[in-house]
Design a protein around this motif. Structure first.
Motif, PDB file in Angstrom:
ATOM      1  N   LYS A  25       0.436   3.442  -6.869  1.00  0.00           N
ATOM      2  CA  LYS A  25       0.980   2.112  -6.612  1.00  0.00           C
ATOM      3  C   LYS A  25       2.280   1.906  -7.375  1.00  0.00           C
ATOM      4  CE  LYS A  25      -2.952  -0.878  -5.830  1.00  0.00           C
ATOM      5  NZ  LYS A  25      -3.850  -1.829  -6.518  1.00  0.00           N
ATOM      6  N   GLU A  26       2.276   2.275  -8.649  1.00  0.00           N
ATOM      7  CA  GLU A  26       3.463   2.130  -9.490  1.00  0.00           C
ATOM      8  C   GLU A  26       4.628   2.958  -8.927  1.00  0.00           C
ATOM      9  OE1 GLU A  26       4.907   2.924 -14.094  1.00  0.00           O
ATOM     10  OE2 GLU A  26       2.785   3.099 -13.596  1.00  0.00           O
ATOM     11  N   GLU A  29       5.935   1.250  -5.744  1.00  0.00           N
ATOM     12  CA  GLU A  29       6.646   0.022  -6.103  1.00  0.00           C
ATOM     13  C   GLU A  29       8.033   0.333  -6.679  1.00  0.00           C
ATOM     14  OE1 GLU A  29       5.612  -4.167  -8.188  1.00  0.00           O
ATOM     15  OE2 GLU A  29       4.949  -2.388  -9.264  1.00  0.00           O
ATOM     16  N   THR A  45       6.426  -7.824  -4.652  1.00  0.00           N
ATOM     17  CA  THR A  45       5.599  -6.710  -4.207  1.00  0.00           C
ATOM     18  C   THR A  45       4.129  -7.118  -4.296  1.00  0.00           C
ATOM     19  OG1 THR A  45       5.531  -5.739  -6.420  1.00  0.00           O
ATOM     20  CG2 THR A  45       7.271  -4.984  -4.951  1.00  0.00           C
ATOM     21  N   PHE A  47       0.210  -5.214  -3.271  1.00  0.00           N
ATOM     22  CA  PHE A  47      -0.557  -4.133  -2.660  1.00  0.00           C
ATOM     23  C   PHE A  47      -1.802  -4.721  -2.045  1.00  0.00           C
ATOM     24  CE2 PHE A  47       2.013  -2.047  -5.813  1.00  0.00           C
ATOM     25  CZ  PHE A  47       2.505  -0.969  -5.109  1.00  0.00           C
TER      26      PHE A  47
END
Length: 77
Positions: A25-26, A29, A45, A47
């Motif tokens: 995810k990081e 992003e 952002t 998720f």
């Protein structure tokens, strides 16, 4: 397939986080934010799962925030 089941490095060789969902995810992003050409405009952002019905509220809240910020800027407040 779900992100937690597959190493994102299969599609992005520079990703080295394996199947760690938080790291994936990081990584996504950071890639997304790096493409922002207008640094003075915020990017939101979030998720979510494609079937997450609560996502509509999150998107609505972010959209409302963007509209209010622009209105305040345009009014020079």
């Amino acid at each position: 397939r779900k992100m937690r089941d597959v190493d994102l490095g299969l599609w992005f060789p520079e990703y080295k986080g394996g199947k760690d969902l938080a790291k994936a995810k990081e990584f996504i992003e950071k890639m997304f934010l790096a493409r922002n050409r207008q640094k003075d405009r915020p990017i939101y952002t979030d998720f979510t799962c494609a079937t997450d019905t609560n996502n509509v509220k999150t998107v609505f809240d972010a959209t409302k925030d963007i509209i209010l910020r622009r209105a305040i800027e345009e009014a020079n407040l």
